[in-house]
Motif scaffolding. Structure first.
Motif, PDB file in Angstrom:
ATOM      1  N   PHE A 112       0.858  -1.182   0.000  1.00  0.00           N
ATOM      2  CA  PHE A 112       0.000   0.000   0.000  1.00  0.00           C
ATOM      3  C   PHE A 112       0.900   1.240   0.000  1.00  0.00           C
ATOM      4  N   PRO A 113       0.515   2.282  -0.718  1.00  0.00           N
ATOM      5  CA  PRO A 113       1.338   3.496  -0.751  1.00  0.00           C
ATOM      6  C   PRO A 113       1.530   4.078   0.648  1.00  0.00           C
ATOM      7  N   PRO A 114       2.618   4.824   0.857  1.00  0.00           N
ATOM      8  CA  PRO A 114       2.855   5.456   2.162  1.00  0.00           C
ATOM      9  C   PRO A 114       1.684   6.294   2.653  1.00  0.00           C
ATOM     10  N   SER A 115       0.943   6.922   1.718  1.00  0.00           N
ATOM     11  CA  SER A 115      -0.201   7.738   2.132  1.00  0.00           C
ATOM     12  C   SER A 115      -1.266   6.885   2.804  1.00  0.00           C
ATOM     13  N   VAL A 116      -1.470   5.675   2.289  1.00  0.00           N
ATOM     14  CA  VAL A 116      -2.451   4.760   2.886  1.00  0.00           C
ATOM     15  C   VAL A 116      -1.985   4.338   4.273  1.00  0.00           C
ATOM     16  N   MET A 117      -0.715   4.013   4.395  1.00  0.00           N
ATOM     17  CA  MET A 117      -0.184   3.593   5.688  1.00  0.00           C
ATOM     18  C   MET A 117      -0.247   4.743   6.695  1.00  0.00           C
ATOM     19  N   PHE A 118      -0.054   5.972   6.217  1.00  0.00           N
ATOM     20  CA  PHE A 118      -0.169   7.136   7.090  1.00  0.00           C
ATOM     21  C   PHE A 118      -1.581   7.240   7.657  1.00  0.00           C
ATOM     22  N   PHE A 119      -2.592   7.126   6.784  1.00  0.00           N
ATOM     23  CA  PHE A 119      -3.978   7.202   7.231  1.00  0.00           C
ATOM     24  C   PHE A 119      -4.307   6.028   8.154  1.00  0.00           C
ATOM     25  N   ALA A 120      -3.800   4.842   7.813  1.00  0.00           N
ATOM     26  CA  ALA A 120      -4.073   3.657   8.636  1.00  0.00           C
ATOM     27  C   ALA A 120      -3.504   3.829  10.042  1.00  0.00           C
ATOM     28  N   GLN A 121      -2.286   4.365  10.119  1.00  0.00           N
ATOM     29  CA  GLN A 121      -1.681   4.590  11.434  1.00  0.00           C
ATOM     30  C   GLN A 121      -2.477   5.608  12.229  1.00  0.00           C
ATOM     31  N   ARG A 122      -3.015   6.615  11.539  1.00  0.00           N
ATOM     32  CA  ARG A 122      -3.818   7.620  12.237  1.00  0.00           C
ATOM     33  C   ARG A 122      -5.087   6.999  12.801  1.00  0.00           C
ATOM     34  N   VAL A 123      -5.709   6.094  12.033  1.00  0.00           N
ATOM     35  CA  VAL A 123      -6.898   5.392  12.532  1.00  0.00           C
ATOM     36  C   VAL A 123      -6.552   4.590  13.773  1.00  0.00           C
ATOM     37  N   ILE A 124      -5.462   3.839  13.690  1.00  0.00           N
ATOM     38  CA  ILE A 124      -5.056   2.993  14.819  1.00  0.00           C
ATOM     39  C   ILE A 124      -4.787   3.844  16.062  1.00  0.00           C
ATOM     40  N   ASP A 125      -4.166   4.997  15.865  1.00  0.00           N
ATOM     41  CA  ASP A 125      -3.889   5.891  16.996  1.00  0.00           C
ATOM     42  C   ASP A 125      -5.181   6.422  17.624  1.00  0.00           C
ATOM     43  N   GLN A 126      -6.273   6.444  16.833  1.00  0.00           N
ATOM     44  CA  GLN A 126      -7.545   6.956  17.331  1.00  0.00           C
ATOM     45  C   GLN A 126      -8.440   5.863  17.905  1.00  0.00           C
ATOM     46  N   PHE A 127      -8.012   4.614  17.811  1.00  0.00           N
ATOM     47  CA  PHE A 127      -8.823   3.529  18.362  1.00  0.00           C
ATOM     48  C   PHE A 127      -9.063   3.742  19.850  1.00  0.00           C
ATOM     49  N   ASP A 128     -10.287   3.441  20.271  1.00  0.00           N
ATOM     50  CA  ASP A 128     -10.597   3.511  21.690  1.00  0.00           C
ATOM     51  C   ASP A 128      -9.788   2.458  22.443  1.00  0.00           C
ATOM     52  N   LEU A 197     -16.685   8.883  16.102  1.00  0.00           N
ATOM     53  CA  LEU A 197     -17.045   9.548  14.848  1.00  0.00           C
ATOM     54  C   LEU A 197     -15.811  10.113  14.159  1.00  0.00           C
ATOM     55  N   ARG A 198     -14.915  10.690  14.933  1.00  0.00           N
ATOM     56  CA  ARG A 198     -13.674  11.226  14.373  1.00  0.00           C
ATOM     57  C   ARG A 198     -12.850  10.097  13.754  1.00  0.00           C
ATOM     58  N   CYS A 199     -12.817   8.969  14.424  1.00  0.00           N
ATOM     59  CA  CYS A 199     -12.080   7.809  13.928  1.00  0.00           C
ATOM     60  C   CYS A 199     -12.690   7.291  12.625  1.00  0.00           C
ATOM     61  N   LEU A 200     -14.021   7.253  12.540  1.00  0.00           N
ATOM     62  CA  LEU A 200     -14.684   6.753  11.337  1.00  0.00           C
ATOM     63  C   LEU A 200     -14.447   7.674  10.147  1.00  0.00           C
ATOM     64  N   PHE A 201     -14.344   8.973  10.396  1.00  0.00           N
ATOM     65  CA  PHE A 201     -13.982   9.890   9.311  1.00  0.00           C
ATOM     66  C   PHE A 201     -12.586   9.556   8.781  1.00  0.00           C
ATOM     67  N   SER A 202     -11.684   9.218   9.692  1.00  0.00           N
ATOM     68  CA  SER A 202     -10.330   8.836   9.276  1.00  0.00           C
ATOM     69  C   SER A 202     -10.351   7.518   8.500  1.00  0.00           C
ATOM     70  N   VAL A 203     -11.231   6.602   8.902  1.00  0.00           N
ATOM     71  CA  VAL A 203     -11.378   5.341   8.175  1.00  0.00           C
ATOM     72  C   VAL A 203     -11.828   5.619   6.743  1.00  0.00           C
ATOM     73  N   SER A 204     -12.792   6.512   6.579  1.00  0.00           N
ATOM     74  CA  SER A 204     -13.281   6.857   5.241  1.00  0.00           C
ATOM     75  C   SER A 204     -12.152   7.425   4.383  1.00  0.00           C
ATOM     76  N   GLU A 205     -11.332   8.289   4.977  1.00  0.00           N
ATOM     77  CA  GLU A 205     -10.190   8.837   4.238  1.00  0.00           C
ATOM     78  C   GLU A 205      -9.232   7.728   3.823  1.00  0.00           C
ATOM     79  N   THR A 206      -9.011   6.767   4.725  1.00  0.00           N
ATOM     80  CA  THR A 206      -8.111   5.655   4.427  1.00  0.00           C
ATOM     81  C   THR A 206      -8.629   4.827   3.262  1.00  0.00           C
ATOM     82  N   ILE A 207      -9.931   4.522   3.275  1.00  0.00           N
ATOM     83  CA  ILE A 207     -10.519   3.698   2.222  1.00  0.00           C
ATOM     84  C   ILE A 207     -10.490   4.415   0.878  1.00  0.00           C
ATOM     85  N   VAL A 208     -10.820   5.691   0.879  1.00  0.00           N
ATOM     86  CA  VAL A 208     -10.768   6.474  -0.364  1.00  0.00           C
ATOM     87  C   VAL A 208      -9.355   6.478  -0.930  1.00  0.00           C
ATOM     88  N   GLU A 209      -8.372   6.676  -0.073  1.00  0.00           N
ATOM     89  CA  GLU A 209      -6.977   6.688  -0.519  1.00  0.00           C
ATOM     90  C   GLU A 209      -6.558   5.298  -1.001  1.00  0.00           C
TER      91      GLU A 209
END
Length: 233
Positions: A112-128, A197-209
Motif C-alpha cells: 500500500f502506498p505510504p499515504s495509505v499507511m499514514f492514514f491507517a496509522q492515524r486510525v489505529i492511533d484513534q482507536f478507543d 465519529l472522528r475515527c470513522l472519518f479517518s477510516v473513510s479517508e483511508t478507504i478512499v486513498e
C-alpha cells in the motif's frame, strides 16, 4: 441479563473467529526466521490478504446475520466489507503491534502506498482503548445499510426486507450505548462516541486513498468472494 448474554456471545464470537490466532502464528513463524528473511514482501502481502479475509468470519457466524435472506446477506457483505475488513484488519494489527516493527511496516508500504499507511496509522492511533467497544462498533458497521465512501459498479443496492435489518442496527447500537453508560457514565460515554465519529472519518479517508491502488480493490474482492463461498456453498 439478555443484553449481557448478547454482549458476551458477541465478544466470544469475535475472539474465536477474528483471526487473532492467525496473526500470532504469523508473527511466531516470522520470528523463527533469520532477521534478514523476516517480513518479506511476499509473506506480508499474503498475510494481509488472509488476515482481512479471516476477520469476516466474525460476521459470517453472527446469528442475526445468518437469519437474513441470502440476497440481503450478500448486499450487506458487498457494501460493508471495505469497512469491516479494513477496520478489523487494523484492529488486529493494533492488538499485535505489528506496525511498530519497521521491517513489517516497510513491506506494507510496498503493498500500500505510504499515504495509505499514514492514514491507517492515524486510525489505529484513534482507536478507543476499550477493545469491547471496538468489537461492538464493528458489529454495528456490519449491519450498516449506507454505503457512501466510494462508488463501485455492478453491486445491487436494494435490500428485500430492510425492516428486518433496522431493528438489528437499533439493537446493537442500543447495546453499545448501554455498555458505555454502565462502564463509564454519561459524560465519558459521550466523549467516546464523539471520538468514534472522528475515527470513522479517518477510516473513510483511508478507504478512499486505498481505492487508488488495485491491490486494495483485489483484496476486498477476494474477501467478498471467499465470504460468499463460505455462506452459500
Amino acid at each position: 441479563m439478555d443484553q449481557w448474554n448478547l454482549l458476551s456471545n458477541l465478544v466470544n464470537c469475535f475472539d474465536e473467529n477474528s483471526g487473532y490466532a492467525f496473526v500470532e502464528r504469523f508473527i511466531d513463524e516470522q520470528n523463527r526466521l533469520p532477521l534478514k528473511l523476516r517480513f518479506k514482501y511476499s509473506s506480508v502481502n499474503h498475510f494481509f490478504i488472509l488476515m482481512m479475509s479471516k476477520v469476516q468470519r466474525v460476521f459470517e457466524r453472527n446469528r442475526d446475520f445468518l437469519l437474513l435472506s441470502p440476497h440481503d446477506r450478500t448486499i450487506l457483505l458487498e457494501s460493508t466489507a471495505e469497512y469491516t475488513a479494513t477496520i478489523g484488519g487494523m484492529f488486529l494489527l493494533h492488538q499485535a503491534k505489528l506496525l511498530n516493527d519497521l521491517t513489517f511496516f516497510k513491506s506494507a508500504e510496498i503493498i500500500f502506498p505510504p499515504s495509505v499507511m499514514f492514514f491507517a496509522q492515524r486510525v489505529i492511533d484513534q482507536f478507543d482503548s476499550d477493545d469491547t467497544f471496538i468489537k461492538l462498533v464493528l458489529t454495528i458497521l456490519a449491519f450498516s445499510t449506507i454505503n457512501y465512501t466510494v462508488y463501485r459498479k455492478n453491486i445491487p443496492i436494494n435490500l428485500t426486507n430492510i425492516t428486518t435489518i433496522l431493528p438489528i442496527q437499533d439493537m446493537y447500537t442500543d447495546l453499545t450505548w448501554r455498555y458505555l453508560l454502565y462502564k463509564y457514565g454519561h459524560h465519558e460515554a459521550v466523549i467516546r462516541f464523539s471520538n468514534l465519529l472522528r475515527c470513522l472519518f479517518s477510516v473513510s479517508e483511508t478507504i478512499v486513498e486505498a481505492h487508488k491502488t488495485q491491490q486494495f480493490i483485489d483484496i476486498i474482492d477476494y474477501v467478498v468472494e471467499q465470504t460468499e463461498q463460505t455462506l452459500f456453498d
